[in-house]
Design a protein around this motif. Structure first.
Motif, short mmCIF file in Angstrom:
data_model
loop_
_atom_site.label_atom_id
_atom_site.label_comp_id
_atom_site.label_asym_id
_atom_site.label_seq_id
_atom_site.Cartn_x
_atom_site.Cartn_y
_atom_site.Cartn_z
N VAL A 1 -4.90 106.41 84.66
CA VAL A 1 -5.39 106.47 86.03
C VAL A 1 -5.67 107.92 86.44
CG1 VAL A 1 -4.71 106.15 88.45
CG2 VAL A 1 -4.35 104.30 86.79
N ARG A 2 -4.73 108.82 86.17
CA ARG A 2 -4.92 110.23 86.55
C ARG A 2 -6.12 110.85 85.84
NH1 ARG A 2 -4.72 112.35 90.32
NH2 ARG A 2 -4.16 114.41 89.57
N TRP B 1 -8.86 109.37 84.98
CA TRP B 1 -10.05 108.91 85.70
C TRP B 1 -10.18 109.63 87.03
CZ3 TRP B 1 -13.86 104.92 85.53
CH2 TRP B 1 -14.02 104.37 84.25
N GLN B 2 -9.07 109.76 87.75
CA GLN B 2 -9.13 110.40 89.07
C GLN B 2 -9.58 111.86 88.97
OE1 GLN B 2 -5.11 109.43 90.23
NE2 GLN B 2 -5.81 107.80 91.60
N ALA C 1 -13.80 112.86 89.60
CA ALA C 1 -13.61 113.23 91.00
C ALA C 1 -14.92 113.47 91.74
CB ALA C 1 -12.72 114.46 91.10
N GLY D 1 -14.26 108.80 96.04
CA GLY D 1 -12.83 109.08 96.13
C GLY D 1 -12.03 107.85 96.50
N LEU E 1 -11.46 105.80 93.40
CA LEU E 1 -10.51 106.47 92.53
C LEU E 1 -9.08 106.39 93.07
CD1 LEU E 1 -12.61 109.56 91.45
CD2 LEU E 1 -12.01 107.57 90.06
N ARG E 2 -8.93 106.53 94.39
CA ARG E 2 -7.60 106.39 94.99
C ARG E 2 -7.09 104.97 94.81
NH1 ARG E 2 -10.09 109.78 98.50
NH2 ARG E 2 -10.70 108.11 99.91
N LEU F 1 -7.43 103.10 92.32
CA LEU F 1 -6.86 102.90 90.98
C LEU F 1 -5.35 103.11 91.01
CD1 LEU F 1 -9.43 104.80 88.73
CD2 LEU F 1 -9.20 102.33 89.03
N GLY F 2 -4.89 104.04 91.81
CA GLY F 2 -3.45 104.30 91.90
C GLY F 2 -2.69 103.12 92.47
#
Length: 95
Positions: A21-22, A24-25, A29, A34, A37-38, A40-41
């Protein structure tokens, strides 16, 4: 400083999912929204289950492998591999 490469275990699933996940984020970016991407967390618990159940436990049955790298007893990276998943129609002998 100790570096260890070993086969992944189910206990590694959370760290692998977090790393995925990180990456990808950070990597996307400025390419993907955003908000997406957020999001995904927020799916991390489900992703951890999928990594453990399908990716790690299913690897040997599917003739794949998942390795992790530990640096000073902390997961520093991971990789998965195996046979190609599909034929592309391309071959070195085709000219």
């Amino acid at each position: 400083m100790a570096i260890l490469v070993r086969e992944a275990e189910v206990a590694d699933a959370g760290a692998i999912a977090t790393s995925h996940v990180r990456s990808w984020q950070v990597g996307y970016a400025n390419v993907i929204s955003g908000e997406l991407l957020r999001g995904l967390g927020s799916e991390l618990a489900q992703r951890t289950f999928v990594v453990a159940d399908e990716y790690i436990l299913g690897a040997e049955a599917e003739d794949r492998f998942v390795l992790v790298v530990e640096f000073d007893d902390e997961l520093a990276g991971w990789l998965g591999g195996g046979h190609a998943r599909r034929q592309t129609g391309w071959s070195r002998s085709a000219r």
